[in-house]
Design a protein around this motif. Structure first.
Motif, PDB file in Angstrom:
ATOM      1  N   ASP A   1       0.857  -1.180   0.000  1.00 19.08           N
ATOM      2  CA  ASP A   1       0.000   0.000   0.000  1.00 19.08           C
ATOM      3  C   ASP A   1       0.894   1.230   0.000  1.00 19.08           C
ATOM      4  O   ASP A   1       1.501   1.580   1.012  1.00 19.08           O
ATOM      5  N   LEU A   2       0.981   1.887  -1.137  1.00 18.24           N
ATOM      6  CA  LEU A   2       1.860   3.043  -1.285  1.00 18.24           C
ATOM      7  C   LEU A   2       1.371   4.265  -0.521  1.00 18.24           C
ATOM      8  O   LEU A   2       2.114   5.236  -0.373  1.00 18.24           O
ATOM      9  N   ALA A   3       0.149   4.210  -0.026  1.00 17.87           N
ATOM     10  CA  ALA A   3      -0.381   5.299   0.786  1.00 17.87           C
ATOM     11  C   ALA A   3      -0.067   5.110   2.265  1.00 17.87           C
ATOM     12  O   ALA A   3      -0.545   5.874   3.103  1.00 17.87           O
ATOM     13  N   ASP A   4       0.756   4.117   2.562  1.00 16.62           N
ATOM     14  CA  ASP A   4       1.110   3.797   3.950  1.00 16.62           C
ATOM     15  C   ASP A   4       2.590   3.426   3.995  1.00 16.62           C
ATOM     16  O   ASP A   4       2.988   2.351   3.549  1.00 16.62           O
ATOM     17  N   LEU A   5       3.421   4.304   4.536  1.00 17.43           N
ATOM     18  CA  LEU A   5       4.860   4.055   4.544  1.00 17.43           C
ATOM     19  C   LEU A   5       5.232   2.836   5.372  1.00 17.43           C
ATOM     20  O   LEU A   5       6.256   2.197   5.113  1.00 17.43           O
ATOM     21  N   ASP A   6       4.422   2.487   6.360  1.00 27.51           N
ATOM     22  CA  ASP A   6       4.689   1.262   7.107  1.00 27.51           C
ATOM     23  C   ASP A   6       4.577   0.041   6.196  1.00 27.51           C
ATOM     24  O   ASP A   6       5.361  -0.901   6.304  1.00 27.51           O
ATOM     25  N   SER A   7       3.595   0.065   5.289  1.00 31.05           N
ATOM     26  CA  SER A   7       3.432  -1.022   4.325  1.00 31.05           C
ATOM     27  C   SER A   7       4.610  -1.070   3.363  1.00 31.05           C
ATOM     28  O   SER A   7       5.110  -2.147   3.012  1.00 31.05           O
ATOM     29  N   VAL A   8       5.072   0.098   2.928  1.00 28.39           N
ATOM     30  CA  VAL A   8       6.231   0.170   2.025  1.00 28.39           C
ATOM     31  C   VAL A   8       7.462  -0.418   2.707  1.00 28.39           C
ATOM     32  O   VAL A   8       8.196  -1.218   2.115  1.00 28.39           O
ATOM     33  N   ARG A   9       7.684  -0.044   3.946  1.00 29.70           N
ATOM     34  CA  ARG A   9       8.848  -0.554   4.684  1.00 29.70           C
ATOM     35  C   ARG A   9       8.749  -2.068   4.896  1.00 29.70           C
ATOM     36  O   ARG A   9       9.752  -2.779   4.795  1.00 29.70           O
ATOM     37  N   ALA A  10       7.553  -2.550   5.178  1.00 30.89           N
ATOM     38  CA  ALA A  10       7.368  -3.986   5.390  1.00 30.89           C
ATOM     39  C   ALA A  10       7.654  -4.763   4.112  1.00 30.89           C
ATOM     40  O   ALA A  10       8.284  -5.827   4.136  1.00 30.89           O
ATOM     41  N   PHE A  11       7.190  -4.247   2.982  1.00 35.49           N
ATOM     42  CA  PHE A  11       7.442  -4.904   1.701  1.00 35.49           C
ATOM     43  C   PHE A  11       8.939  -5.009   1.444  1.00 35.49           C
ATOM     44  O   PHE A  11       9.456  -6.065   1.069  1.00 35.49           O
ATOM     45  N   ALA A  12       9.652  -3.912   1.652  1.00 36.04           N
ATOM     46  CA  ALA A  12      11.096  -3.900   1.406  1.00 36.04           C
ATOM     47  C   ALA A  12      11.849  -4.750   2.426  1.00 36.04           C
ATOM     48  O   ALA A  12      12.805  -5.447   2.072  1.00 36.04           O
ATOM     49  N   ARG A  13      11.415  -4.693   3.663  1.00 38.19           N
ATOM     50  CA  ARG A  13      12.095  -5.458   4.717  1.00 38.19           C
ATOM     51  C   ARG A  13      12.015  -6.965   4.464  1.00 38.19           C
ATOM     52  O   ARG A  13      12.952  -7.711   4.758  1.00 38.19           O
ATOM     53  N   ASP A  14      10.909  -7.413   3.891  1.00 36.94           N
ATOM     54  CA  ASP A  14      10.713  -8.839   3.659  1.00 36.94           C
ATOM     55  C   ASP A  14      11.302  -9.315   2.339  1.00 36.94           C
ATOM     56  O   ASP A  14      11.214 -10.497   2.011  1.00 36.94           O
ATOM     57  N   TRP A  15      11.889  -8.385   1.574  1.00 41.11           N
ATOM     58  CA  TRP A  15      12.414  -8.779   0.261  1.00 41.11           C
ATOM     59  C   TRP A  15      13.741  -9.507   0.396  1.00 41.11           C
ATOM     60  O   TRP A  15      14.596  -9.122   1.180  1.00 41.11           O
TER      61      TRP A  15
END
Length: 296
Positions: free
Chosen positions: A67-81
């Motif tokens: 969810d690009l409207a939520d930086l926590d979601s962005v960080r979670a996506f990148a952290r799990d990559w």
């Protein structure tokens, strides 16, 4: 689709991340990349819709929430990559919507179209080995510049003005990202693309009913298909182009046709504004350009 418009090499053994891949240009881009052998991670806000869309992809496609409207979601996506990313396509976007804000308090169009992708790109950049393609629009020409004194446009919001500013931000981001990549000695290429006038579901979310009605007529009479609208993105992702290149259709003043290199507004070449936007974006998101030299 104009199948002869772009000669696409075999992409087997490579991985792509495409944001907003559950519909429109993102889904069409995913289909092309997967057919050419890429494993495509469809980064979508609604996983159920993403899984439904993935059923139409002929090839390897995986759905992950973003969810690009939520930086926590962005960080979670990148952290799990984990693993290399040969291609990152910053495609997701919203267009001409009523005024609202993201979870982090940013004006929605700037927050999703630019700031969310800014954070995602920088967080994933240590994994990227090939290209970052950011989808802009020729509506960026409507913006004379970035309103740094009122980024959220609180003193003069209109849906189209906000959209134009966000699309100009996409091009300035690409310009500065390429400069930073070159300075770091990175082989990664930053490019951008626009679809011309493509019939997608993006226009259906417009705030103004008159504008929305005009889009319906335009989609029927002028627009090219979403599949053809995705070709400039494929061109920017796979062809021999310079850093910070901007690809788009070459017919009808850039509205439709086979893709090639496209022109942009003078404001989109403003390197000073690009650096200032980068600094402001780092401050707003808390995400900075990674130390790629240290990882080399």
């Amino acid at each position: 689709m104009e199948t002869n418009a772009v000669t696409i090499p075999d992409l087997g053994g490579r991985t792509a991340v495409v944001t907003g891949a559950n519909s429109g240009l993102g889904l069409e881009t995913t289909r092309v990349l997967a057919r050419k052998g890429m494993r495509v991670v469809m980064a979508v806000r609604d996983e159920e819709r993403g899984r439904d869309a993935a059923k139409s992809v002929d090839g390897a496609a995986q759905v992950r929430r973003l969810d690009l409207a939520d930086l926590d979601s962005v960080r979670a996506f990148a952290r799990d990559w984990d693993g290399p990313i040969h291609l990152l396509v910053n495609n997701a976007g919203v267009m001409a919507v009523p005024k609202s804000t993201t979870k982090d308090g940013f004006e929605t169009q700037l927050g999703v179209n630019h700031l969310g992708h800014f954070a995602l790109t920088n967080l994933l950049l240590p994994h990227v080995t090939g290209r970052v393609v950011t989808v802009s629009s020729n509506m960026h020409r409507m913006a004379r510049g970035i309103d740094f004194d009122d980024l959220n446009l609180d003193r003069g919001y209109t849906p189209n003005r906000a959209y134009a500013q966000s699309k100009l931000a996409n091009l300035l981001f690409t310009l500065e990202l390429q400069r930073r990549l070159e300075a770091a000695g990175s082989p990664v290429l930053a490019t951008a693309a626009h679809p011309g006038y493509a019939a997608t579901n993006l226009q259906s979310h417009a705030a103004n009913p008159v504008y929305k009605g005009l889009m319906v007529v335009g989609n029927a009479l002028i627009a090219q298909s979403g599949a053809n609208g995705a070709l400039p993105t494929i061109y920017a992702a796979t062809q021999d182009v310079p850093g910070a290149a901007y690809a788009g259709p070459r017919k009808m003043g850039g509205l439709r046709g086979a893709p090639g290199l496209s022109s942009r507004s003078e404001a989109a070449w403003d390197s000073i504004a690009a650096r200032r936007l980068w600094t402001v974006s780092e401050e707003l998101t808390g995400v900075c350009f990674p130390d790629l030299e240290a990882r080399a």
